[in-house]
Design a protein around this motif. Structure first.
Motif, mmCIF file in Angstrom:
data_model
loop_
_atom_site.group_PDB
_atom_site.id
_atom_site.type_symbol
_atom_site.label_atom_id
_atom_site.label_comp_id
_atom_site.label_asym_id
_atom_site.label_seq_id
_atom_site.Cartn_x
_atom_site.Cartn_y
_atom_site.Cartn_z
ATOM 1 N N LEU A 295 36.020 -49.305 72.388
ATOM 2 C CA LEU A 295 35.409 -50.113 73.454
ATOM 3 C C LEU A 295 36.433 -50.540 74.491
ATOM 4 C CD1 LEU A 295 32.953 -52.471 71.570
ATOM 5 C CD2 LEU A 295 32.382 -50.667 73.187
ATOM 6 N N PHE A 296 37.712 -50.443 74.131
ATOM 7 C CA PHE A 296 38.753 -50.896 75.042
ATOM 8 C C PHE A 296 39.711 -49.750 75.325
ATOM 9 C CE2 PHE A 296 36.992 -54.292 72.496
ATOM 10 C CZ PHE A 296 36.417 -55.049 73.510
ATOM 11 N N GLY A 349 34.497 -59.739 72.050
ATOM 12 C CA GLY A 349 35.130 -58.790 72.939
ATOM 13 C C GLY A 349 36.591 -59.169 73.159
ATOM 14 N N PHE A 353 41.091 -58.106 78.429
ATOM 15 C CA PHE A 353 40.787 -56.787 78.973
ATOM 16 C C PHE A 353 39.732 -56.982 80.067
ATOM 17 C CE2 PHE A 353 38.951 -52.549 79.117
ATOM 18 C CZ PHE A 353 40.022 -51.728 78.882
ATOM 19 N N SER A 354 40.163 -57.516 81.194
ATOM 20 C CA SER A 354 39.188 -57.872 82.222
ATOM 21 C C SER A 354 39.869 -57.990 83.574
ATOM 22 C CB SER A 354 38.534 -59.216 81.890
ATOM 23 O OG SER A 354 39.473 -60.255 82.011
ATOM 24 N N TYR A 375 35.515 -55.574 83.204
ATOM 25 C CA TYR A 375 36.629 -54.772 83.681
ATOM 26 C C TYR A 375 36.080 -53.538 84.384
ATOM 27 C CZ TYR A 375 40.718 -51.848 83.851
ATOM 28 O OH TYR A 375 41.733 -51.046 84.307
ATOM 29 N N ARG A 378 32.241 -53.080 84.022
ATOM 30 C CA ARG A 378 31.484 -53.136 82.768
ATOM 31 C C ARG A 378 31.872 -54.386 81.980
ATOM 32 N NH1 ARG A 378 34.118 -51.178 78.139
ATOM 33 N NH2 ARG A 378 36.096 -50.175 78.578
ATOM 34 N N THR A 380 33.156 -56.610 79.116
ATOM 35 C CA THR A 380 34.138 -56.387 78.048
ATOM 36 C C THR A 380 34.309 -57.591 77.123
ATOM 37 O OG1 THR A 380 35.861 -57.023 79.616
ATOM 38 C CG2 THR A 380 35.509 -54.661 79.290
ATOM 39 N N ILE A 398 28.505 -55.807 75.487
ATOM 40 C CA ILE A 398 29.850 -55.241 75.326
ATOM 41 C C ILE A 398 29.760 -53.902 74.593
ATOM 42 C CG2 ILE A 398 32.104 -55.580 74.239
ATOM 43 C CD1 ILE A 398 31.494 -58.659 74.447
ATOM 44 N N ALA A 401 28.628 -51.142 76.773
ATOM 45 C CA ALA A 401 29.343 -51.006 78.046
ATOM 46 C C ALA A 401 28.410 -51.273 79.218
ATOM 47 C CB ALA A 401 30.000 -49.631 78.154
#
Lengths: 452, 407
Positions: A295-296, A349, A353-354, A375, A378, A380, A398, A401
């Motif tokens: 996801l990241f 999440g 990460f944003s 991010y 989408r 996150t 999350i 996405a």
């Protein structure tokens, strides 16, 4: 094959939450061989979240935080002894007492320790503490009982903020010194941090941001501190809350991909060696692990989360006793919580990460909200304050996405919803202790080699 | 799309004793529009997601076809169970202040001894009787007595509020039919009467605090202020009804289920420490609240490939989700030692059961006490006669026989 996997010798180094849950899972999955747990802490596994909350408030004695055993693990416990090395060829763990533990499969759950105050002489002053173990918490609680005139908390991450909260709840004067622009910035970004700063001040915390503590002063006993802005404060207690250091030094000669950011592994918790080749008999879980998450963008994540320790340990244990095709990936969406200043903060999440964040639900004035992070268009992450029951919906966004900013929904939201920069610090300059560290490349930059 | 008759069949009284095959059919058929325009969801994961979805409203005023049950008046607002945030949140928080954490964390625990004593007294009253109606003799009086003490309602007024309660419950029964509008009208009338009654009880305590929730509502003031008089009326009607109607059914369903599984009853009698987990399994296996009938989407939403239009009645069949084989292994088996039992018996999300901790304690104590005193218990009638409501489902009577030597 699976018959063999149920037998043999498994050693778990690290006897805290992840180690214990892995041991239980191994037995649950039918592992019938010998099981040994090694732990540096002399106490049987205990729960850490209460240490900075109920224990500091004096509601729960530090020694009453033991983790319940969910099932008998029938293990040999070697507590109070540190692992000093790993011989991957002979497959042995070396212990500080000279003992050597041969294994067929190894699980590494050595976690982290508190980052100490950098000046050893000052750190040795009576009244200077770090908070990681139940012994630490018990000693600090004892000092708080004695009614110090002022407590200095160095670092306003989650641990530091919870300590400050406990002090205020006890009616103690507290100064928080934070190098960043606001509390919780490392984990939640600047926009959220501004909120946290207001909250702390409203609760009577003497919050000093953008400053560092340049010296702890005293003569045998702590009397105060000097700050980088030239000011001085008097304090009887200082708690150093500058984040955590991953316990990987003992692996320095092991050939494993271990370093200050943790021990890298694949999605199935199998450790990598220094060449990036996956091992088949060394597994890792909990705070010390760094693992790729789809996801990241498959960045390696290091999570200092209670829930991750449990989930990753269960996956690792399952994989240790399962043949290849039956192994499972560790894909859980990261989540953590904190309670401070009367608020319940929960996150799903990875907020760091944003690039943007938007207030999606509730009202900051009522101290009740959900902030959603995105991010590059989408979703996150999402962070709730006193709204934890709303988070599952955002977790689904999350996982799928979903586009950011999210569609405005529900009856309880600001109008209009305007995203703002999330203001997340560059991980390359992280000062201390984000509870999630992105240890791969920056979301918006090329990978660069960092030499230490 | 042809309208489905499943909802009609589920609410049909003829199917009250065993709706579970219909729920299986519901899970098979996905989400379909019913004859009356409502949409039914019976799959666990979809229900769980919808319970956390801010696009789903609990406020019937958001329905395209508003009905009498949605009526909101100045002098008697709807209760927070039928509201959305932020109002729901404010009212629920205020109601929680004298009931649970963070403000009153010890309240339920402190009731342990009293609940056990009430259960013992009821059992003592049955001495010598070899035939018992579990509902009238035990499962009903126990939670009624408990909620009366907790709220501060005189126990002897039970005949009055019992009648109002029955009218109100009938008005929330979504069974389609000609009498629906009429039921909703008389339900509203009963709410008004009951609200006045409880409001007066609360008012008498103003300035004379006692250790009950009505007193706390009028006398204690927190950072969010306090409930207004109409809000006290609406909230205490909700708490009084929800505080016993559901628990009656859970206790009765529990006794019925255990009598149908005598080996489990025997095991629980020998090992009462297994009871907490057994109660969780009962909440999954025979939940007292079978469905949540008053949700509707605030926008067109998609559930399992079907678009549920904004404002349509959306009915979440919790009891069906609890038997979903995609979530629970061997879901039709009653297994009091079941692990990983995140049932929907108390709902989930912001509206999850307000009184769950009290209900758990009451039912654990009630069943433990009852089975300890039942010697060779036998069902007289299986299935027993059921109450009318398909929502709050449970037996109207549960006659059993036992041996009386020694008791």
């Amino acid at each position: 094959m699976s018959g063999d996997l149920r037998d043999g010798r498994i050693v778990i180094v690290g006897a805290s939450l992840a180690g214990l849950r892995a041991a239980e899972t191994l037995r649950e999955k039918g592992f019938a061989g010998s099981l040994t747990l090694v732990g540096e802490d002399p106490r049987p596994p205990y729960d850490r979240p209460p240490l900075s909350k109920q224990v500091l408030l004096g509601r729960v004695p530090a020694e009453d935080t033991g983790l319940p055993l969910r099932r008998p693990v029938d293990a040999q416990w070697k507590l109070g002894v540190r692992a000093t090395g790993l011989d991957p060829i002979e497959k042995r763990v070396l212990l500080a007492n000279g003992e050597q533990l041969p294994f067929d499969r190894l699980l590494i759950t050595t976690g982290t320790r508190a980052r100490p105050w950098p000046n050893p002489a000052e750190a040795a002053l009576d009244g200077v503490f770090t908070l990681r173990t139940s012994e630490d918490a018990g000693r600090i609680a004892e000092r708080l009982d004695a009614g110090p005139r002022r407590v200095l908390v160095i670092g306003a991450g989650f641990t530091g903020s919870e300590i400050a909260s406990a002090c205020r709840e006890r009616g103690l004067d507290v100064t928080v010194a934070e190098r960043g622009p606001a509390p919780l910035v490392g984990a939640l970004g600047g926009s959220f941090g501004a909120l946290a700063a207001k909250l702390q001040r409203a609760h009577g915390v003497d919050l000093r941001c953008g400053v560092t503590v340049t010296a702890l002063t005293g003569n045998g006993r702590l009397t105060g501190a000097e700050l980088s802005d030239g000011s001085r404060i008097e304090a009887d207690i200082a708690v150093v809350a500058l984040g955590a250091i991953r316990n990987t030094e003992w692996l320095a000669e092991s050939g494993l991909a271990a370093g200050p950011r943790g021990l890298a592994c694949d999605a199935g918790c199998r450790a990598f060696n220094m060449y990036g080749i996956v091992t088949d008999d060394v597994f890792v879980a909990g705070d010390v692990a760094r693992f790729p998450h789809p996801l990241f963008e498959y960045q390696l994540l290091s999570l200092e989360h209670w829930g991750n320790a449990v989930e990753q340990a269960e996956v690792a244990a399952h994989n240790m006793v399962s043949p290849g095709p039956l192994r499972r990936p560790h894909l859980a969406v990261p989540a953590f919580w904190s309670s401070q200043f009367g608020l319940n903060i929960k996150s799903v999440g990875v907020p760091t990460f944003s690039d943007q964040v938007v207030l999606a639900q509730g009202s900051p004035k009522e101290a009740r909200l959900v902030a959603v992070y995105g991010y590059r268009g989408r979703v996150t992450a999402a962070v709730s304050v006193n709204q934890a029951k709303s988070l599952e919906y955002y977790q689904r966004l999350i996982e799928t996405a979903a586009p950011f900013p999210p569609e405005p929904v529900g009856t309880d939201r600001p109008e209009p919803m305007t995203p703002v920069p999330s203001d997340v610090p560059d991980p390359a300059v992280l000062s201390h202790g984000p509870t999630v560290a992105l240890t791969g490349h920056l979301p918006d930059r090329r990978l660069t080699l960092v030499r230490r | 799309m042809a309208a489905d008759t499943l909802f009609h069949r589920i609410t049909d009284y003829a199917n009250r004793a065993d709706p579970y095959p219909l729920y299986a059919e519901l899970r098979e058929s996905g989400v379909t529009r019913q004859q009356d325009g409502s949409y039914l969801v019976g799959a666990y994961h979809e229900i769980a997601a919808l319970l956390h979805d801010p696009r789903i409203s609990s406020d019937r005023r958001n329905r395209t076809a508003a009905d009498a049950a949605a009526t909101c008046e100045e002098d008697l607002p709807v209760s927070f169970i039928a509201m959305d945030d932020p109002e729901h949140n404010r009212l629920r928080r205020l109601a929680m202040r004298p009931f649970g954490p963070p403000h009153t964390p010890g309240r339920i625990d402190a009731m342990h001894g009293e609940i056990a004593r009430i259960a013992d007294e009821l059992i003592a009253g049955l001495r010598g009787k070899d035939r018992i109606d579990v509902v009238d003799d035990f499962a009903y009086p126990l939670p009624v007595t408990v909620i009366c003490r907790l709220l501060g309602v005189p126990r002897e007024d039970e005949p009055r509020f019992h009648a109002w309660t029955q009218e109100i419950i009938a008005s929330f029964d979504p069974t389609p039919g000609e009498d629906l509008a009429e039921r909703q009208r008389s339900g509203l009338e009963s709410r008004r009467t009951m609200g006045r009654y409880l409001g007066e009880l609360a008012e008498k305590r103003r300035g004379h605090p006692s250790d009950d929730m009505l007193s706390a509502f009028v006398n204690d003031e927190g950072p969010d202020g306090r409930l207004t008089q109409p809000e006290i009326m609406a909230t205490s009607v909700l708490l009084l009804i929800a505080g016993h109607e559901t628990t009656v059914n859970l206790i009765t369903n529990g006794v019925l289920t255990l009598l149908r599984h005598p080996e489990e009853l025997e095991r629980l009698r020998r090992r009462p420490e297994l009871m907490p987990r057994a109660v969780e399994e009962l909440l999954r296996y025979e939940p007292p609240v079978q469905m949540l009938p008053q949700r509707s989407p605030l926008a067109d939403i998609e559930v399992l490939g079907t678009t549920v239009p904004k404002g349509a009645p959306l009915i979440l069949v919790l009891a069906s989700g609890n038997r979903d084989p995609l979530r629970f292994r061997d879901p039709d088996r009653f297994d009091p030692t079941r692990e990983d039992n995140r049932h929907l018996g108390f709902g989930s999300g912001v509206h999850s059961c307000f009184g769950a901790p009290l209900a758990r304690l009451e039912v654990q104590l009630a069943l433990t006490t009852l089975i300890r005193h039942l010697d060779n218990p036998r069902l007289v009638e299986d299935p027993p006669p059921y109450r009318r409501s398909p929502v709050l489902r449970g037996p109207r009577h549960l006659p059993i026989e036992r041996d009386t030597t020694g008791t």
